[in-house]
Design a protein around this motif. Structure first.
Motif, PDB file in Angstrom:
ATOM      1  N   GLY A 398      15.255  -2.734  43.819  1.00  0.00           N
ATOM      2  CA  GLY A 398      14.791  -2.257  42.521  1.00  0.00           C
ATOM      3  C   GLY A 398      14.545  -3.505  41.698  1.00  0.00           C
ATOM      4  N   VAL A 399      13.352  -3.628  41.122  1.00  0.00           N
ATOM      5  CA  VAL A 399      12.941  -4.899  40.543  1.00  0.00           C
ATOM      6  C   VAL A 399      12.402  -4.709  39.133  1.00  0.00           C
ATOM      7  N   VAL A 400      12.785  -5.610  38.247  1.00  0.00           N
ATOM      8  CA  VAL A 400      12.141  -5.731  36.932  1.00  0.00           C
ATOM      9  C   VAL A 400      11.739  -7.188  36.771  1.00  0.00           C
ATOM     10  N   PHE A 401      10.442  -7.428  36.684  1.00  0.00           N
ATOM     11  CA  PHE A 401       9.951  -8.791  36.547  1.00  0.00           C
ATOM     12  C   PHE A 401       9.871  -9.205  35.078  1.00  0.00           C
ATOM     13  N   GLN A 402       9.639 -10.501  34.900  1.00  0.00           N
ATOM     14  CA  GLN A 402       9.615 -11.077  33.562  1.00  0.00           C
ATOM     15  C   GLN A 402       8.496 -10.467  32.712  1.00  0.00           C
ATOM     16  N   ASN A 403       7.312 -10.345  33.281  1.00  0.00           N
ATOM     17  CA  ASN A 403       6.172  -9.765  32.561  1.00  0.00           C
ATOM     18  C   ASN A 403       5.692  -8.550  33.349  1.00  0.00           C
ATOM     19  N   LEU A 427      15.474  11.131  34.427  1.00  0.00           N
ATOM     20  CA  LEU A 427      16.239  11.204  33.188  1.00  0.00           C
ATOM     21  C   LEU A 427      17.571  10.474  33.324  1.00  0.00           C
ATOM     22  N   MET A 428      18.243  10.627  34.467  1.00  0.00           N
ATOM     23  CA  MET A 428      19.506   9.925  34.699  1.00  0.00           C
ATOM     24  C   MET A 428      19.308   8.417  34.673  1.00  0.00           C
ATOM     25  N   ALA A 429      18.234   7.943  35.320  1.00  0.00           N
ATOM     26  CA  ALA A 429      17.947   6.507  35.321  1.00  0.00           C
ATOM     27  C   ALA A 429      17.668   6.015  33.908  1.00  0.00           C
ATOM     28  N   ALA A 430      16.949   6.829  33.131  1.00  0.00           N
ATOM     29  CA  ALA A 430      16.658   6.443  31.745  1.00  0.00           C
ATOM     30  C   ALA A 430      17.941   6.366  30.920  1.00  0.00           C
ATOM     31  N   GLU A 431      18.848   7.314  31.129  1.00  0.00           N
ATOM     32  CA  GLU A 431      20.136   7.276  30.411  1.00  0.00           C
ATOM     33  C   GLU A 431      20.914   6.020  30.789  1.00  0.00           C
ATOM     34  N   ASN A 432      20.965   5.704  32.076  1.00  0.00           N
ATOM     35  CA  ASN A 432      21.704   4.528  32.517  1.00  0.00           C
ATOM     36  C   ASN A 432      21.071   3.239  31.993  1.00  0.00           C
ATOM     37  N   ALA A 433      19.738   3.249  31.810  1.00  0.00           N
ATOM     38  CA  ALA A 433      19.056   2.058  31.306  1.00  0.00           C
ATOM     39  C   ALA A 433      19.061   2.007  29.780  1.00  0.00           C
ATOM     40  N   GLN A 434      19.834   2.886  29.139  1.00  0.00           N
ATOM     41  CA  GLN A 434      19.964   2.942  27.682  1.00  0.00           C
ATOM     42  C   GLN A 434      18.650   3.331  26.999  1.00  0.00           C
ATOM     43  N   ALA A 435      17.813   4.098  27.734  1.00  0.00           N
ATOM     44  CA  ALA A 435      16.535   4.535  27.167  1.00  0.00           C
ATOM     45  C   ALA A 435      16.564   5.998  26.745  1.00  0.00           C
ATOM     46  N   GLY A 436      17.650   6.702  27.043  1.00  0.00           N
ATOM     47  CA  GLY A 436      17.713   8.139  26.767  1.00  0.00           C
ATOM     48  C   GLY A 436      17.559   8.474  25.300  1.00  0.00           C
ATOM     49  N   GLU A 437      18.140   7.660  24.421  1.00  0.00           N
ATOM     50  CA  GLU A 437      18.130   7.987  22.992  1.00  0.00           C
ATOM     51  C   GLU A 437      16.711   7.969  22.424  1.00  0.00           C
ATOM     52  N   PHE A 438      15.954   6.914  22.714  1.00  0.00           N
ATOM     53  CA  PHE A 438      14.616   6.867  22.115  1.00  0.00           C
ATOM     54  C   PHE A 438      13.654   7.831  22.816  1.00  0.00           C
ATOM     55  N   GLN A 463      11.289  -2.688  28.041  1.00  0.00           N
ATOM     56  CA  GLN A 463      12.221  -3.252  29.018  1.00  0.00           C
ATOM     57  C   GLN A 463      13.190  -2.207  29.536  1.00  0.00           C
ATOM     58  N   ARG A 464      13.632  -1.300  28.692  1.00  0.00           N
ATOM     59  CA  ARG A 464      14.564  -0.272  29.147  1.00  0.00           C
ATOM     60  C   ARG A 464      13.884   0.705  30.106  1.00  0.00           C
ATOM     61  N   LEU A 465      12.623   1.033  29.866  1.00  0.00           N
ATOM     62  CA  LEU A 465      11.902   1.899  30.809  1.00  0.00           C
ATOM     63  C   LEU A 465      11.688   1.197  32.146  1.00  0.00           C
ATOM     64  N   LEU A 466      11.413  -0.091  32.101  1.00  0.00           N
ATOM     65  CA  LEU A 466      11.241  -0.843  33.344  1.00  0.00           C
ATOM     66  C   LEU A 466      12.549  -0.909  34.134  1.00  0.00           C
ATOM     67  N   ILE A 467      13.659  -1.070  33.423  1.00  0.00           N
ATOM     68  CA  ILE A 467      14.966  -1.066  34.096  1.00  0.00           C
ATOM     69  C   ILE A 467      15.242   0.316  34.683  1.00  0.00           C
ATOM     70  N   ALA A 472      16.041   4.015  39.294  1.00  0.00           N
ATOM     71  CA  ALA A 472      15.819   5.421  39.639  1.00  0.00           C
ATOM     72  C   ALA A 472      16.117   5.731  41.101  1.00  0.00           C
ATOM     73  N   SER A 473      15.822   4.816  41.997  1.00  0.00           N
ATOM     74  CA  SER A 473      16.022   5.089  43.427  1.00  0.00           C
ATOM     75  C   SER A 473      17.364   4.587  43.947  1.00  0.00           C
ATOM     76  N   SER A 474      18.276   4.233  43.030  1.00  0.00           N
ATOM     77  CA  SER A 474      19.594   3.698  43.421  1.00  0.00           C
ATOM     78  C   SER A 474      19.437   2.604  44.475  1.00  0.00           C
ATOM     79  N   PRO A 475      18.840   1.488  44.111  1.00  0.00           N
ATOM     80  CA  PRO A 475      18.483   0.469  45.105  1.00  0.00           C
ATOM     81  C   PRO A 475      19.694  -0.213  45.710  1.00  0.00           C
ATOM     82  N   GLU A 476      19.478  -0.729  46.895  1.00  0.00           N
ATOM     83  CA  GLU A 476      20.508  -1.511  47.583  1.00  0.00           C
ATOM     84  C   GLU A 476      20.705  -2.859  46.894  1.00  0.00           C
ATOM     85  N   ILE A 477      19.600  -3.425  46.423  1.00  0.00           N
ATOM     86  CA  ILE A 477      19.640  -4.717  45.713  1.00  0.00           C
ATOM     87  C   ILE A 477      18.839  -4.565  44.434  1.00  0.00           C
ATOM     88  N   LEU A 478      19.430  -4.947  43.314  1.00  0.00           N
ATOM     89  CA  LEU A 478      18.755  -4.877  42.013  1.00  0.00           C
ATOM     90  C   LEU A 478      18.423  -6.286  41.546  1.00  0.00           C
TER      91      LEU A 478
END
Length: 562
Positions: A398-403, A427-438, A463-467, A472-478
C-alpha cells in the motif's frame, strides 16, 4: 478485428468496382463518337448514354459506401492502436518512462495516432482507387493510342525520382517535428500544472515567452517540412501538363493524317486527365504517409519496448526478517550513486523511519523496494525472497507517494481504485486514515465527486484520502513517502496510533521531514548524500548522530520523547 477485416475486404471490392466503372466511361464515349454517331441511330446513342449514366451511378454510390467503411475502419484501427499504445506505456519501467518522458507519451497518444488515423482514412479512400485509376488509365490509353501513350510513360521516371528524393528528406523532418511536439506538450503541462505558482510569482510573461520559443520552433519545423513536401505537387503538375500539351499536338497531327479518330483522341485526353489527377492524389497520399511513417515509428518504440521488469528465477533464503536491504547501491544516471551501501532489516510488523535532507536518497530506497528500478549492487528481499523473483510484487504494497494523484471520481472510487473492495472497507480505511470526519461533512459522503487531481480538497484532506487508499486493502507492506507533511500534529499522532494498533502486522516504511512522524519507529535511518549516517531508535540517535540531533532540536527543542 475479424469484423474490421470483413469491412476492409468489402471496402476494397467496392472501391475497385467503382474505379473500373469510371475507367469505362471514356471508352464508351469514344465508341459513341467514332462508331455510333456515324450510324445516325439515336436509339443506340441513348442506349450507350444510359450505360454511361449507370456506370456513373454505380461509381457514385459505391464511393459513398466505401468512404463510410473507410471511416469506420480507420476509427476502429486507431482505437486499437491507442489501446495497445496505452498498454505499452503501462508496461514501461520507470527507467524507460524517464527516457520517453510523460509529455512524449501524451503526444504519441494524441497527435501521432491522429496522423495515422488521417493517413489510414485517406489511403482507404484514395490509396486503392488511385493506383487502379493510374494503372487502368495507362492500360486503356495504351489500347486506344499506343504511340501517344509513350509520351505519358516518358514522364513517369522523372516523377518517381522526385517522389523518392522528397521522401528520403521528408520522413526525418517529420520525426524531428514530432519531437518538437513533445517539447510543446511538456511546456504546456508544466505551465498548466504550475499555474498557481506562476500567478503567485507574477511570471506569466516569462511562461508566455518560454512557450512562444518552443511554439516558434514547431512552426518553423512544420513550415520547412511542408515546403519540402509541397514541392512535389507543382513539379508534377508542370511535368504532366507539358506531357498533355505534347499529347494534344501529336494527337492533332495523327487525326489530320488519318492515323487516329477524334473519339479516340478525346477518350485518350480524358484518360490522360484521369492519370494526371491520380498522380496528384498519389502525391497527397505520399505526403500523409511520410508523416504517418514518422508517427508510426514513434508509436512502435513504445509498443515494442522490451519488458525490463522480467520475472527472475525464485531466489529464496531462510530469514527471520520481512524486508531486507543488503548493501544496496543505485545510480539514476550511472555516473554517481544516488544511494550507496544501504542495509537494514525489518521484522514483520516493524516500522522503519527514514529522514534526511532533500536529495539524500530517501524516496529512491522506496522505489527500489517497489522494483521501479533495479539496484546496481546489493540484494533486496521480502520474506527471504529476492524481489525480482516475486510474482505480483505490487500486490504486497500500500503506497502513498510524495506527489500522488487523486482522480476525477467519487471519494469511494478513489479509495477502492478498481480493486475488489466494498463501500464498508472504503469507509473503514477512511476512518483509519482520519478522513471520516470531513467525508461525513459532505452531503453525499463517499459519493462526493472530486475534481481533477482533487483540487476541491485541502492538502491535508487529499493526503488522508491517499492514505485511506493505501490502507484499504490491508497491505502486507505500507509505504508512506512524506505522506503526512500536510497533516497537523494531532492528526499525525492519531494516524500513527491507528497504524500501530489496527495494522500491527503491517511492515511500514515512512519517509518524513518531521522527527515527530518517525520518532516512535522501531528503526530509523538518517541519510546524507545517499549514505547512512545514523541508524537506531530515536533516543540512540539523539546521542550518536549529530545530523539527527540537530533536526530534532530545530523542530522539537531537544526532541526527547514525553
Amino acid at each position: 478485428m475479424a469484423f474490421s477485416k470483413r469491412k476492409l475486404v468489402v471496402q476494397l471490392a467496392i472501391k475497385i468496382i467503382g474505379t473500373f466503372t469510371d475507367l469505362l466511361l471514356p471508352l464508351i464515349l469514344s465508341y459513341i463518337i467514332d462508331d455510333i454517331v456515324p450510324m445516325k441511330r439515336v436509339e443506340l446513342v441513348l442506349l450507350w448514354g444510359g450505360a454511361m449514366i449507370a456506370c456513373a451511378f454505380v461509381s457514385l454510390f459505391g464511393t459513398i459506401r466505401a468512404n463510410r467503411l473507410a471511416s469506420e475502419i480507420s476509427r476502429d484501427t486507431t482505437e486499437a492502436m491507442r489501446r495497445d499504445l496505452f498498454a505499452g506505456a503501462m508496461r514501461l519501467s520507470r527507467r524507460q518512462m524517464d527516457r520517453f518522458t510523460a509529455p512524449s507519451i501524451v503526444a504519441r497518444l494524441t497527435s501521432d495516432t491522429y496522423n495515422i488515423h488521417n493517413t489510414i482514412s485517406t489511403v482507404l479512400r484514395l490509396g486503392i482507387r488511385t493506383p487502379v485509376l493510374l494503372l487502368g488509365g495507362i492500360i486503356m490509353a495504351f489500347i486506344l493510342e499506343p504511340v501517344l501513350t509513350l509520351i505519358l510513360l516518358a514522364t513517369l521516371p522523372v516523377i518517381l525520382a522526385l517522389v523518392v528524393i522528397v521522401s528520403n528528406k521528408g520522413i526525418p523532418m517529420y520525426s524531428k517535428l514530432q519531437q518538437t511536439v513533445d517539447r510543446l506538450v511538456r511546456a504546456v503541462r508544466e505551465s498548466t500544472s504550475g499555474i498557481r505558482v506562476i500567478k503567485a510569482l507574477s511570471k506569466t510573461e516569462h511562461e508566455k515567452a518560454r512557450f512562444e520559443k518552443v511554439n516558434q520552433e514547431l512552426r518553423e519545423r512544420e513550415q520547412r517540412a511542408g515546403v519540402l513536401m509541397s514541392v512535389t505537387s507543382p513539379v508534377m503538375n508542370i511535368i504532366l501538363n507539358v506531357g498533355l500539351v505534347l499529347v494534344i499536338l501529336a494527337g492533332a497531327y495523327r487525326v489530320n493524317m488519318g492515323l487516329s479518330q477524334p473519339g479516340k483522341l478525346l477518350a485518350f485526353m480524358t484518360y490522360f486527365t484521369i492519370i494526371l489527377n491520380a498522380m496528384l492524389w498519389i502525391t497527397r497520399v505520399f505526403i500523409m504517409i511520410s508523416r504517418a511513417s514518422a508517427s508510426g515509428d514513434r508509436i512502435g518504440e513504445v509498443v515494442n519496448a522490451p519488458e525490463e521488469r522480467r520475472l527472475a528465477a525464485p531466489d529464496h533464503m531462510d530469514s527471520d526478517y520481512h524486508v531486507s536491504f543488503d548493501n544496496v547501491s543505485f545510480s539514476y544516471n550511472k555516473v554517481k550513486n544516488n544511494v550507496e551501501n544501504i542495509s537494514f532489516h525489518l521484522k514483520k510488523g516493524e516500522t522503519l523511519g527514514i529522514i534526511g535532507p532533500t536529495g539524500s536518497g530517501k524516496s529512491t530506497i522506496l522505489q527500489l523496494l517497489l522494483r521501479f528500478y533495479e539496484p546496481d549492487a546489493g540484494t533486496i528481499r521480502i520474506g527471504g525472497e529476492k524481489i525480482d523473483g516475486i510474482e505480483n510484487l505490487s500486490e504486497k504494497f500500500g503506497v502513498v507517494f510524495q506527489n500522488d494523484v487523486l482522480f476525477e471520481d467519487t471519494i469511494e472510487n478513489n479509495i477502492i481504485f478498481g480493486r475488489s473492495l466494498g463501500a464498508a472497507e472504503a469507509l473503514m480505511a477512511a476512518e483509519n486514515a482520519q478522513a471520516g470526519e470531513f467525508i461525513a461533512g459532505f452531503p453525499d459522503g463517499l459519493g462526493h465527486m472530486l475534481s481533477v487531481r482533487g483540487q476541491n480538497l485541502s492538502g491535508g484532506q487529499k493526503q488522508r484520502l491517499l492514505i485511506a487508499r493505501a490502507l484499504a486493502s490491508s497491505p502486507e507492506i505500507l509505504i508512506l513517502d512524506d505522506a503526512a507533511s500536510a497533516l497537523d500534529y494531532k492528526t499525525d499522532a492519531a494516524l500513527r496510533h491507528v497504524l500501530k494498533t489496527a495494522y500491527r502486522d503491517t511492515t511500514t516504511l515512512i519517509v518524513a521531514q518531521r522527527v515527530s512522524s518517525i520518532m516512535y519507529a522501531d528503526h530509523i535511518l538518517v541519510l546524507e548524500d545517499g549514505a547512512v549516517v545514523g541508524s537506531g531508535v530515536h533516543e540512540e540517535l539523539l546521542k550518536s548522530c549529530d545530523s539527527y540531533r540537530l533536526i530534532a532540536e530545530l523542530q522539537m527543542g531537544g526532541g526527547r520523547r514525553g
